[in-house]
Design an enzyme around this catalytic site. Sequence first.
Site, short mmCIF file in Angstrom:
data_model
loop_
_atom_site.label_atom_id
_atom_site.label_comp_id
_atom_site.label_asym_id
_atom_site.label_seq_id
_atom_site.Cartn_x
_atom_site.Cartn_y
_atom_site.Cartn_z
N ARG A 27 0.81 -1.21 0.00
CA ARG A 27 0.00 0.00 0.00
C ARG A 27 0.85 1.27 0.00
O ARG A 27 0.33 2.37 -0.11
CB ARG A 27 -0.92 0.02 1.22
N TRP A 73 2.59 6.06 1.64
CA TRP A 73 2.72 6.48 0.24
C TRP A 73 2.38 7.97 0.26
O TRP A 73 1.24 8.34 0.51
CB TRP A 73 1.74 5.69 -0.62
N GLY A 100 -5.57 8.16 4.24
CA GLY A 100 -6.64 8.97 3.66
C GLY A 100 -6.12 10.38 3.44
O GLY A 100 -4.91 10.62 3.45
#
Length: 602
Positions: A27, A73, A100
Amino acid sequence: MCGIIARIGRGDATETLLSGLENLEYRGYDSAGIAVQNGSGVKVHKTTGEVDDLKSTLDARPSGNIGIGHTRWSTHGPPTDENAHPHTDTAGDVAVVHNGVIDNYDALRAELRERGHEFESDTDTEVIPHLIDEYRQESEDTELAVRKAIDTLEGSYAIAAIVDGEERVYAARKGSPLVLGLDEEEWFLASDVPAFLDHTDEVIYLEDGDLVVLEPDAYRITNVAGEPVERSVDTVDWDPEDAGKGEYDHYMQKEIHCQPTALSNTIEGRVEDGTVAFDDLESGSFADVDCVQFVACGTSFHASMYGAQLLRAAAVPTEVIRASEYEAAAGPVDEATLVVAVTQSGETADTLDAVRTAAGRGARTLAMTNVVGSTAAREADDAIYIRAGPEVGVAATKTYSSQAVTLALLTHRLAEDVPDATPADDAEAMLEALEDLPRHVETVLETSQARALAWEVMDNQSYFFIGNGFGHSVALEGALKFKEITYEHAEGFASGELKHGPLALVTEESPIFAVYTGGDDEKTKTNAIEAQSRGAPIVAVGPDDHPLVDVADAHLCVPETHPVWAGLLANVQLQLVSYYAAKLLDRPIDKPRNLAKSVTVE
Ligand code: AGP
């Protein structure tokens, strides 16, 4: 997009957090961190780089039975130690991890600064621990403070927080995935199940608006108003071994090689006596559909091209639309339009946005995904699972194959249900040949010359992939995979398009992978030969019995089968070429630079 994990229970949390983060690295992997709580303060350890880099910064493992972790990320601010999560309030009492985007963080940060809060990072996340701290000072009730803090946030989040002196983890979700894992002696929260699959397969998929409080021997789920919320416990049928690399050097290699099993699972129980059945979608359930739109990104878009071609052959009006372009590119919809969101992760922001737009315009929605409980599966009217098992390598491989097969099965069902549809002449032959597909993939994996070819063709300037019909989807997918993991220049084209511009780039240093399926491949043959006469070496990718094989400079062979499945077999050959080329170039195959597995930002 990022991965978060939290753990509370008996014994030490650190090893569990670190191994959980390794399984979430797909991720994001530009920085990583953990925070543990052990009765003598909240200890934060974080660094730029991967989880391995984090491990090497930990001289002694910090101990504590409660902890949170994060793999990042970057969205707000570059990958630096300061921007790595967890983030804390000024005093360092509250630590938070977040996946988020907080849209109103600028305004919140300005207000908090005016009230004396000091910030150390460029991230949107850092406002969250400061807000929790502010509200705690008002009431000393941390649960209330967390509720007030998340009520202040605009945007998307899955967050987990720990607080000095409290035997608790607080968590909440809105728009980003969060799963609760239930073991006998410990509870987990994570962005995805593989983070804790070694420990438990009992899960609760949390919903938007849920707030969770974990204590060593209890958990509570409420809404933002503090009212209790009931959520069902599911058992995940993934094997813990699915989460690891096993005997392979890379996840991508493992995932390419497990395609025979993945495809058998995809097909199992869905085809009987020439008809197709999906759980929860009884025969006739698409009788009120008169047209179909596929929305997807990247590899899932390429798989959708398969579905679209098959549906058009069954006379069902079909569009295939890049999800990020949905607003601008989609034709009108109404309740007779079926919008199929094809998304491995079920979390791709562009795809979710397209589905929401389509639903808002009155369309019926269907999610085709690999991840049970994902946002796409929960938000769409119906869901069909591709059953490929967890895919960790950032480059999608087995999920493309399972998506294409599931789409072919869906097409069959739609051709039966949709009133004006007429099943394609070869629809039955296609279903019959499907039975042999896993075995044929096995043959390709056992006999492929892709490794030797990768050694031969590397050291060129560009790599082109062409195909028509089903071969077009495979050509685009082959080029995407190649550029994604080798960092070499690669482009895919419809065969006939080559002469409308790209031919200007063709030289003796631009090998052309010509994908054919044994269907109508005439354009691929003529365009490949035109490129060859300009010096380009041609690699024919398809069955043996084809005129292209005689003129090509090299051949990657696939077993004779129905053209639909020959395309998928050709794709397996191209996956192997990309894998071995990237290995030769010593690229970080499972974690290509700048990319992440599920793209949860627009
Ligand atoms: C392909 O190798 C990529 N990882 C990427 O194109 C991916 O397919 C795309 O981001 C869509 O993801 P999804 O299927 O999870 O929606």
